[in-house]
Design a protein around this motif. Structure first.
Motif, PDB file in Angstrom:
ATOM      1  N   VAL A 102      11.793  14.976   1.461  1.00  0.00           N
ATOM      2  CA  VAL A 102      12.938  14.657   0.608  1.00  0.00           C
ATOM      3  C   VAL A 102      12.603  14.968  -0.846  1.00  0.00           C
ATOM      4  O   VAL A 102      11.566  14.543  -1.365  1.00  0.00           O
ATOM      5  CB  VAL A 102      13.328  13.170   0.757  1.00  0.00           C
ATOM      6  CG1 VAL A 102      14.450  12.818  -0.220  1.00  0.00           C
ATOM      7  CG2 VAL A 102      13.754  12.874   2.173  1.00  0.00           C
ATOM      8  N   GLY A 103      13.466  15.733  -1.502  1.00  0.00           N
ATOM      9  CA  GLY A 103      13.283  16.053  -2.910  1.00  0.00           C
ATOM     10  C   GLY A 103      12.348  17.204  -3.202  1.00  0.00           C
ATOM     11  O   GLY A 103      12.146  17.554  -4.365  1.00  0.00           O
ATOM     12  N   LEU A 104      11.760  17.807  -2.163  1.00  0.00           N
ATOM     13  CA  LEU A 104      10.819  18.908  -2.350  1.00  0.00           C
ATOM     14  C   LEU A 104      11.381  20.214  -1.794  1.00  0.00           C
ATOM     15  O   LEU A 104      12.172  20.195  -0.848  1.00  0.00           O
ATOM     16  CB  LEU A 104       9.491  18.600  -1.643  1.00  0.00           C
ATOM     17  CG  LEU A 104       8.712  17.379  -2.135  1.00  0.00           C
ATOM     18  CD1 LEU A 104       7.494  17.155  -1.245  1.00  0.00           C
ATOM     19  CD2 LEU A 104       8.284  17.557  -3.588  1.00  0.00           C
ATOM     20  N   PRO A 105      10.957  21.365  -2.336  1.00  0.00           N
ATOM     21  CA  PRO A 105      11.383  22.644  -1.766  1.00  0.00           C
ATOM     22  C   PRO A 105      10.848  22.796  -0.342  1.00  0.00           C
ATOM     23  O   PRO A 105       9.731  22.374  -0.048  1.00  0.00           O
ATOM     24  CB  PRO A 105      10.744  23.687  -2.700  1.00  0.00           C
ATOM     25  CG  PRO A 105      10.389  22.947  -3.935  1.00  0.00           C
ATOM     26  CD  PRO A 105      10.096  21.543  -3.513  1.00  0.00           C
ATOM     27  N   THR A 106      11.640  23.362   0.531  1.00  0.00           N
ATOM     28  CA  THR A 106      11.209  23.582   1.910  1.00  0.00           C
ATOM     29  C   THR A 106      11.458  25.030   2.308  1.00  0.00           C
ATOM     30  O   THR A 106      12.252  25.739   1.693  1.00  0.00           O
ATOM     31  CB  THR A 106      11.940  22.655   2.892  1.00  0.00           C
ATOM     32  OG1 THR A 106      13.359  22.835   2.742  1.00  0.00           O
ATOM     33  CG2 THR A 106      11.596  21.202   2.623  1.00  0.00           C
ATOM     34  N   LEU A 107      10.763  25.446   3.358  1.00  0.00           N
ATOM     35  CA  LEU A 107      10.911  26.797   3.884  1.00  0.00           C
ATOM     36  C   LEU A 107      11.847  26.808   5.088  1.00  0.00           C
ATOM     37  O   LEU A 107      11.889  25.839   5.855  1.00  0.00           O
ATOM     38  CB  LEU A 107       9.553  27.343   4.340  1.00  0.00           C
ATOM     39  CG  LEU A 107       8.578  27.787   3.261  1.00  0.00           C
ATOM     40  CD1 LEU A 107       7.203  28.004   3.883  1.00  0.00           C
ATOM     41  CD2 LEU A 107       9.053  29.062   2.600  1.00  0.00           C
ATOM     42  N   ALA A 108      12.563  27.910   5.251  1.00  0.00           N
ATOM     43  CA  ALA A 108      13.346  28.082   6.469  1.00  0.00           C
ATOM     44  C   ALA A 108      12.383  28.223   7.648  1.00  0.00           C
ATOM     45  O   ALA A 108      11.324  28.835   7.535  1.00  0.00           O
ATOM     46  CB  ALA A 108      14.227  29.322   6.353  1.00  0.00           C
ATOM     47  N   GLN A 109      12.743  27.628   8.779  1.00  0.00           N
ATOM     48  CA  GLN A 109      11.903  27.702   9.959  1.00  0.00           C
ATOM     49  C   GLN A 109      12.466  28.738  10.931  1.00  0.00           C
ATOM     50  O   GLN A 109      13.661  28.983  10.969  1.00  0.00           O
ATOM     51  CB  GLN A 109      11.806  26.332  10.635  1.00  0.00           C
ATOM     52  CG  GLN A 109      11.165  25.289   9.761  1.00  0.00           C
ATOM     53  CD  GLN A 109      10.982  23.970  10.494  1.00  0.00           C
ATOM     54  OE1 GLN A 109      10.543  23.928  11.628  1.00  0.00           O
ATOM     55  NE2 GLN A 109      11.318  22.884   9.816  1.00  0.00           N
ATOM     56  N   ALA A 110      11.582  29.339  11.696  1.00  0.00           N
ATOM     57  CA  ALA A 110      12.002  30.377  12.621  1.00  0.00           C
ATOM     58  C   ALA A 110      11.116  30.364  13.859  1.00  0.00           C
ATOM     59  O   ALA A 110       9.970  29.908  13.817  1.00  0.00           O
ATOM     60  CB  ALA A 110      11.929  31.755  11.949  1.00  0.00           C
ATOM     61  N   GLN A 111      11.653  30.842  14.951  1.00  0.00           N
ATOM     62  CA  GLN A 111      10.876  31.014  16.167  1.00  0.00           C
ATOM     63  C   GLN A 111      10.113  32.339  16.094  1.00  0.00           C
ATOM     64  O   GLN A 111      10.571  33.306  15.490  1.00  0.00           O
ATOM     65  CB  GLN A 111      11.806  31.028  17.387  1.00  0.00           C
ATOM     66  CG  GLN A 111      12.574  29.735  17.598  1.00  0.00           C
ATOM     67  CD  GLN A 111      11.679  28.580  17.961  1.00  0.00           C
ATOM     68  OE1 GLN A 111      10.697  28.738  18.690  1.00  0.00           O
ATOM     69  NE2 GLN A 111      11.992  27.401  17.436  1.00  0.00           N
ATOM     70  N   ALA A 112       8.931  32.358  16.706  1.00  0.00           N
ATOM     71  CA  ALA A 112       8.146  33.596  16.749  1.00  0.00           C
ATOM     72  C   ALA A 112       8.810  34.591  17.678  1.00  0.00           C
ATOM     73  O   ALA A 112       9.333  34.226  18.732  1.00  0.00           O
ATOM     74  CB  ALA A 112       6.733  33.299  17.222  1.00  0.00           C
ATOM     75  N   ASP A 113       8.806  35.841  17.279  1.00  0.00           N
ATOM     76  CA  ASP A 113       9.366  36.926  18.069  1.00  0.00           C
ATOM     77  C   ASP A 113       8.267  37.952  18.317  1.00  0.00           C
ATOM     78  O   ASP A 113       7.459  38.221  17.430  1.00  0.00           O
ATOM     79  CB  ASP A 113      10.537  37.572  17.317  1.00  0.00           C
ATOM     80  CG  ASP A 113      11.277  38.594  18.164  1.00  0.00           C
ATOM     81  OD1 ASP A 113      10.787  39.739  18.257  1.00  0.00           O
ATOM     82  OD2 ASP A 113      12.329  38.248  18.713  1.00  0.00           O
ATOM     83  N   PRO A 114       8.207  38.553  19.517  1.00  0.00           N
ATOM     84  CA  PRO A 114       7.135  39.526  19.796  1.00  0.00           C
ATOM     85  C   PRO A 114       7.064  40.682  18.809  1.00  0.00           C
ATOM     86  O   PRO A 114       6.007  41.288  18.621  1.00  0.00           O
ATOM     87  CB  PRO A 114       7.477  40.020  21.205  1.00  0.00           C
ATOM     88  CG  PRO A 114       8.278  38.913  21.817  1.00  0.00           C
ATOM     89  CD  PRO A 114       9.056  38.306  20.697  1.00  0.00           C
ATOM     90  N   THR A 115       8.190  40.976  18.159  1.00  0.00           N
ATOM     91  CA  THR A 115       8.207  42.098  17.215  1.00  0.00           C
ATOM     92  C   THR A 115       7.801  41.679  15.806  1.00  0.00           C
ATOM     93  O   THR A 115       7.620  42.527  14.935  1.00  0.00           O
ATOM     94  CB  THR A 115       9.602  42.729  17.164  1.00  0.00           C
ATOM     95  OG1 THR A 115      10.546  41.743  16.718  1.00  0.00           O
ATOM     96  CG2 THR A 115      10.024  43.229  18.551  1.00  0.00           C
ATOM     97  N   ASP A 116       7.663  40.383  15.563  1.00  0.00           N
ATOM     98  CA  ASP A 116       7.335  39.886  14.231  1.00  0.00           C
ATOM     99  C   ASP A 116       5.866  40.135  13.895  1.00  0.00           C
ATOM    100  O   ASP A 116       4.997  40.074  14.768  1.00  0.00           O
ATOM    101  CB  ASP A 116       7.604  38.385  14.130  1.00  0.00           C
ATOM    102  CG  ASP A 116       9.093  38.071  14.161  1.00  0.00           C
ATOM    103  OD1 ASP A 116       9.878  38.950  13.760  1.00  0.00           O
ATOM    104  OD2 ASP A 116       9.448  36.957  14.582  1.00  0.00           O
ATOM    105  N   GLN A 117       5.607  40.356  12.630  1.00  0.00           N
ATOM    106  CA  GLN A 117       4.239  40.387  12.143  1.00  0.00           C
ATOM    107  C   GLN A 117       3.943  39.014  11.547  1.00  0.00           C
ATOM    108  O   GLN A 117       4.382  38.682  10.453  1.00  0.00           O
ATOM    109  CB  GLN A 117       4.029  41.476  11.095  1.00  0.00           C
ATOM    110  CG  GLN A 117       2.577  41.579  10.641  1.00  0.00           C
ATOM    111  CD  GLN A 117       2.354  42.713   9.656  1.00  0.00           C
ATOM    112  OE1 GLN A 117       3.286  43.396   9.260  1.00  0.00           O
ATOM    113  NE2 GLN A 117       1.109  42.913   9.261  1.00  0.00           N
TER     114      GLN A 117
END
Length: 348
Positions: A102-117
């Motif tokens: 609460v009150g802090l910057p956060t990152l978007a979350q994502a699922q891992a994909d086989p094509t992702d680095q």
């Protein structure tokens, strides 16, 4: 005949109620507006800095004391005492919320994909200890691409730390030639430098000059991978409060200028609500993607939910997503390791 009730509040009760209200206001500011001048100023003060480093522990203790006080006030029919106790209970619960995002910057979350680095980064204040078991966990089990070790190496500038690393990595069944090792400049004193280990198959880095924190800073750059700033600040001890505050200012300045696109990793000896560190909006702590019950990194002698989160992997909020983050207990230090897997945001 009933006597009229005296509704006047005594001077001690008024003072108690006023102080409790002020503490509640500060607690709300600490949680909801950490970048405010009130919070950055108070959290930089000796006593307050240490007090606020353990929000779950402090908030839980305050709430418990306040609830006992509520029970006593109900028994004694003290209206003003009950009001103060209720406010203190609320303040304690608000302080517990300081251990959340609460009150802090956060990152978007994502699922891992086989094509992702995916880039996997680990940070661990090793306290001059790096056993083969740690190398095995970090490089084999977790496939770390970059490992940042504040307080590891020879503070006198020799290569003794690198030799110990080589021995540990080879004893873990890994190939030493597969890794590049970097050490921060010698800063004086008896604290080991910041050591960074990079898997060559991930990227080839080189160092560039960077403003130093008390116990060392490294900046690594690469053509095809994100820049990395690895650092170790002074702790907020009475004799080092000035150095600690300056170190947090260095981090905030880097995050807002030359390191806006870099990962900033290390032992900050501060939570993200301390001093000028609370003014950083360009980065978010990857560990905020994990459960609030498992974000504390020091000391390991305390139960996990009660530890203070002072080890960080800060990732730029613009253009990055977090795939996963966790803490990991390794033998030899009173810090746990922080491990985060992140990827570039491919969305338009």
């Amino acid at each position: 005949m009933h006597q009229p009730r005296n509704n006047k509040i005594s001077a001690p009760a008024l003072m108690c109620l006023s102080l409790t209200l002020l503490f509640l206001i500060f607690a709300l500011t600490h949680v909801l507006a950490p970048a405010s001048a009130i919070n950055t100023g108070l959290t930089s003060m000796l006593g307050m800095a240490q007090f606020l480093a353990f929000p779950a522990l402090v908030g839980g203790f305050i709430s418990l004391i306040a609830l006992v006080s509520v029970a006593l006030c109900l028994r004694n029919r003290s209206r003003w005492g009950l009001a103060a106790s209720a406010l203190l209970t609320l303040a304690g619960l608000v302080m517990v919320a300081a251990s959340t995002s609460v009150g802090l910057p956060t990152l978007a979350q994502a699922q891992a994909d086989p094509t992702d680095q995916i880039m996997t980064v680990a940070e661990w204040n090793a306290a001059e200890s790096f056993e083969p078991s740690a190398a095995r966990h970090l490089f084999k089990d977790l496939s770390a691409d970059v490992v940042v070790l504040p307080e590891f190496g020879d503070y006198r500038g020799s290569r003794a730390g690198t030799s110990r690393l080589q021995e540990a990595i080879e004893s873990a069944g890994l190939v030493w030639a597969d890794y590049d090792v970097f050490e921060s400049p010698v800063t004086g004193g008896s604290i080991g430098p910041v050591t960074v280990i990079v898997r060559k198959g991930f990227a080839r880095y080189s160092t560039v000059p960077v403003q130093q924190t008390t116990f060392g800073t490294l900046r690594l750059v690469s053509d095809g991978a994100p820049d990395i700033v690895a650092l170790h600040t002074a702790p907020p001890l009475p004799a080092l409060m000035g150095a600690w505050s300056r170190d947090l200012e260095v981090i905030a300045q880097l995050a807002s200028t030359t390191a806006q696109e870099a990962l900033i990793v290390g032992d900050f000896n501060a939570t993200l609500r301390h001093g000028t560190l609370a003014t950083v909006h360009s980065h978010a702590d990857a560990l905020l993607a994990s459960s609030p019950m498992s974000r504390g990194t020091w000391p390991t002698a305390l139960p996990e939910p009660l530890r203070t989160p002072i080890d960080h992997i800060l990732v730029p909020t613009n253009g990055w997503k977090v795939v996963g983050a966790r803490t990991l207990s390794l033998e030899g230090s009173d810090h746990v390791a922080v491990v985060a897997s992140v990827k570039r945001d491919a969305s338009p």
